[in-house]
Design an enzyme around this catalytic site. Sequence first.
Site, PDB file in Angstrom:
ATOM      1  N   THR A 137      -9.068   9.664 -15.754  1.00 11.03           N
ATOM      2  CA  THR A 137      -8.653  10.375 -14.551  1.00 11.03           C
ATOM      3  C   THR A 137      -8.249  11.798 -14.934  1.00 11.03           C
ATOM      4  O   THR A 137      -8.364  12.184 -16.098  1.00 11.03           O
ATOM      5  CB  THR A 137      -7.503   9.630 -13.856  1.00 11.03           C
ATOM      6  OG1 THR A 137      -7.301  10.186 -12.568  1.00 11.03           O
ATOM      7  CG2 THR A 137      -6.223   9.678 -14.673  1.00 11.03           C
TER       8      THR A 137
ATOM      9  N   PHE B 194      -0.996 -11.112 -11.587  1.00  9.07           N
ATOM     10  CA  PHE B 194      -2.186 -11.947 -11.438  1.00  9.07           C
ATOM     11  C   PHE B 194      -2.123 -13.179 -12.347  1.00  9.07           C
ATOM     12  O   PHE B 194      -3.117 -13.596 -12.943  1.00  9.07           O
ATOM     13  CB  PHE B 194      -3.458 -11.134 -11.705  1.00  9.07           C
ATOM     14  CG  PHE B 194      -3.698 -10.054 -10.690  1.00  9.07           C
ATOM     15  CD1 PHE B 194      -4.477 -10.276  -9.576  1.00  9.07           C
ATOM     16  CD2 PHE B 194      -3.115  -8.793 -10.836  1.00  9.07           C
ATOM     17  CE1 PHE B 194      -4.682  -9.293  -8.623  1.00  9.07           C
ATOM     18  CE2 PHE B 194      -3.307  -7.793  -9.893  1.00  9.07           C
ATOM     19  CZ  PHE B 194      -4.096  -8.050  -8.779  1.00  9.07           C
TER      20      PHE B 194
ATOM     21  N   THR C 277       2.740 -14.175  -9.327  1.00  8.25           N
ATOM     22  CA  THR C 277       1.828 -15.325  -9.307  1.00  8.25           C
ATOM     23  C   THR C 277       0.920 -15.311  -8.086  1.00  8.25           C
ATOM     24  O   THR C 277       0.197 -16.274  -7.850  1.00  8.25           O
ATOM     25  CB  THR C 277       2.634 -16.630  -9.314  1.00  8.25           C
ATOM     26  OG1 THR C 277       3.429 -16.688  -8.118  1.00  8.25           O
ATOM     27  CG2 THR C 277       3.547 -16.707 -10.532  1.00  8.25           C
ATOM     28  N   GLY C 278       0.959 -14.233  -7.328  1.00 11.58           N
ATOM     29  CA  GLY C 278       0.132 -14.122  -6.138  1.00 11.58           C
ATOM     30  C   GLY C 278       0.576 -12.932  -5.322  1.00 11.58           C
ATOM     31  O   GLY C 278       1.341 -12.087  -5.799  1.00 11.58           O
TER      32      GLY C 278
ATOM     33  N   GLN D 292      -2.401   4.627 -11.511  1.00 17.50           N
ATOM     34  CA  GLN D 292      -3.466   4.327 -12.465  1.00 17.50           C
ATOM     35  C   GLN D 292      -2.874   3.681 -13.728  1.00 17.50           C
ATOM     36  O   GLN D 292      -1.880   2.981 -13.626  1.00 17.50           O
ATOM     37  CB  GLN D 292      -4.284   5.596 -12.735  1.00 17.50           C
ATOM     38  CG  GLN D 292      -4.904   6.118 -11.438  1.00 17.50           C
ATOM     39  CD  GLN D 292      -5.261   7.572 -11.478  1.00 17.50           C
ATOM     40  OE1 GLN D 292      -4.451   8.418 -11.823  1.00 17.50           O
ATOM     41  NE2 GLN D 292      -6.498   7.885 -11.116  1.00 17.50           N
TER      42      GLN D 292
ATOM     43  N   ARG E 126     -14.919  -0.531  -3.816  1.00 20.32           N
ATOM     44  CA  ARG E 126     -15.981  -0.993  -4.720  1.00 20.32           C
ATOM     45  C   ARG E 126     -15.560  -2.267  -5.438  1.00 20.32           C
ATOM     46  O   ARG E 126     -14.389  -2.475  -5.719  1.00 20.32           O
ATOM     47  CB  ARG E 126     -16.289   0.084  -5.766  1.00 20.32           C
ATOM     48  CG  ARG E 126     -17.030   1.286  -5.241  1.00 20.32           C
ATOM     49  CD  ARG E 126     -17.677   2.022  -6.410  1.00 20.32           C
ATOM     50  NE  ARG E 126     -17.635   3.443  -6.153  1.00 20.32           N
ATOM     51  CZ  ARG E 126     -16.953   4.301  -6.887  1.00 20.32           C
ATOM     52  NH1 ARG E 126     -16.269   3.890  -7.917  1.00 20.32           N
ATOM     53  NH2 ARG E 126     -16.955   5.577  -6.596  1.00 20.32           N
TER      54      ARG E 126
ATOM     55  N   ALA F 193      -5.440   7.079  -6.128  1.00 20.92           N
ATOM     56  CA  ALA F 193      -4.870   5.773  -6.470  1.00 20.92           C
ATOM     57  C   ALA F 193      -4.277   5.144  -5.221  1.00 20.92           C
ATOM     58  O   ALA F 193      -3.419   5.747  -4.575  1.00 20.92           O
ATOM     59  CB  ALA F 193      -3.796   5.928  -7.542  1.00 20.92           C
ATOM     60  N   GLY F 194      -4.718   3.945  -4.883  1.00 19.21           N
ATOM     61  CA  GLY F 194      -4.162   3.224  -3.749  1.00 19.21           C
ATOM     62  C   GLY F 194      -3.308   2.064  -4.224  1.00 19.21           C
ATOM     63  O   GLY F 194      -3.749   1.259  -5.039  1.00 19.21           O
ATOM     64  N   HIS F 195      -2.066   1.993  -3.734  1.00 26.35           N
ATOM     65  CA  HIS F 195      -1.157   0.909  -4.101  1.00 26.35           C
ATOM     66  C   HIS F 195      -0.938   0.009  -2.893  1.00 26.35           C
ATOM     67  O   HIS F 195      -0.324   0.414  -1.905  1.00 26.35           O
ATOM     68  CB  HIS F 195       0.178   1.481  -4.601  1.00 26.35           C
ATOM     69  CG  HIS F 195       0.073   2.091  -5.957  1.00 26.35           C
ATOM     70  ND1 HIS F 195       1.163   2.592  -6.651  1.00 26.35           N
ATOM     71  CD2 HIS F 195      -0.997   2.280  -6.767  1.00 26.35           C
ATOM     72  CE1 HIS F 195       0.759   3.070  -7.829  1.00 26.35           C
ATOM     73  NE2 HIS F 195      -0.545   2.885  -7.906  1.00 26.35           N
TER      74      HIS F 195
END
EC number: 6.3.4.4
Length: 544
Positions: A384, A490, A531-532, A369, A462, A229-231
């Site tokens: 997972t 988002f 919001t971004g 995750q 990916r 898992a990449g944060h």
Amino acid sequence: MSKGERVLVISGPIGAGKSTLAQGLVERHGAHRVSSRELLLARMGERSGDRRTLQEAGAALDRETGGRWVADSVKEVLQRQEGPPRLLIVDSVRIASQAEALRRALGSRVVHVHLSAPEQELAARYEQRRSRAVSDSEGTSFEEARADATERGVETLAEFADLALNTHRHPPEAVLVQVACLLGLFGRDVERLVDVLVGGQYGSEGKGQIASYLAPEYDVLVRVGGPNAGHRVYEELGPYTFHQLPSGTRAAPRARVALGPGATLSLTSLQQEIADCRIEPGRLFIDPQALVIEPSDVAFEEESLRKQIASTAQGVGMATARKVLRTAAKPQVRLAKELEELRPFLSPTREVLEDTYAGGGKILVEGTQGAGLSLHHGDYPYVTSRDTTASGCLAEAGIAPGRVRKTLLVCRTYPIRVQNPDGGDGTSGPMSRELSWDEIAQRSGLPLEELLTQERTSTTKRQRRVSEFDWSLLRKAAALNAPTDVVLTFVDYLAASNRSARRFEQLTPEVHHLIEGIERVAQAPVSILSTGFGFQNILDRRAW
């Protein structure tokens, strides 16, 4: 109120899904359904009738009683009910005066839900149902049924409803979940110093940026999971992706950081992050029981799981499987305490946590995750290798549930999953109402190229898959995690203009509507919004 003290009134055009909702509530929650057709036939003293005849008879009754005949009939049904009180569903009302009469007669017991869908879809559903009909009740065509004056005006009832849903964008199970939550059909001495941040979907919900934003408020930051898992955190000099250390490590330089006994370690990734973040012994605490990934674990997953279920193939699952095998594992399991390189950082996480409790310090546990990928609760085998819920994260960190103060559930406006595997005939798993990034671009006004560039996984790079907001998954995540707060990320994907919002009231009406639904289904307030990318795009509505 109990189930029996509520009367659900449904409205909507032909084919909107009214009967499907009613039947779902009957089967799932033991409700009692009465149809306006049944009530009308009883008034007429008839046992059957086609749609046109019933429409004309209903219109005549409406003119005669001012729409009160439905309320009078429902009161009679309630008086005849025997046994324990049950939720009563009125399927359906067709004009405003019918709904108003029910509210006057039954007061706050009435909850009104309006369903709708695009005309073309209504027609298709009607014809499909008509082809299966065993009686003459659906003898008229869709065009003839919709030509009725009352039917043409039924959409005006959405204005008076407590909840209005478009069943084109909400599948039947999502409609059922939202309405059940609206009705309240889902049932919630140590100092509580621990807050837990977990994903509510399939990962990549933006947990890293939120964890980094919150980090300065805590004395200890705990990361669970492994390098699969990449944060990603957006900092002043650009983005940085954490795979092993807590995402707030750089944002809160005074906080201690800890990797618990349930952590899975890639020595290469961990050492790189320690160097990047300039971590000194005395600040980082790695539990001696943490598991070390071997090169053979990565090779195994590269050969099999990547092609079958689009695994990140970082060796976490295989290493965990060897840990479960204990002495039978080949090669033998190595723990953090066996690596000389980690010796300066080794310390039982339990001791660090107990010291923090004694001093009244606050702790943030950062999960990885999301609930939809839980080994036990996700769509197996497209999951997972660990339990991603708050309970699972606490177990990995070695924290008792009674220590928890807040549980924050992070959700995206549009959930994502990794792309289906390349070079294999497998899939990364099911999604509800899958969309294209082109459609997201059209809805939001964001450039398609930006979305395609941004929406790549942090670990494998990916392209991601995307879907409509999954209300059933939200309810499942809420049941598994019992969140005290929801974080919605988002938000700019609903409309690009939301990126410039600095206050809640500046967000678009669609955001406000989505938040209402989330708070109803999750049974928790939406306390933080993103919001971004960047801290300037976080709207903090917390009361704590």
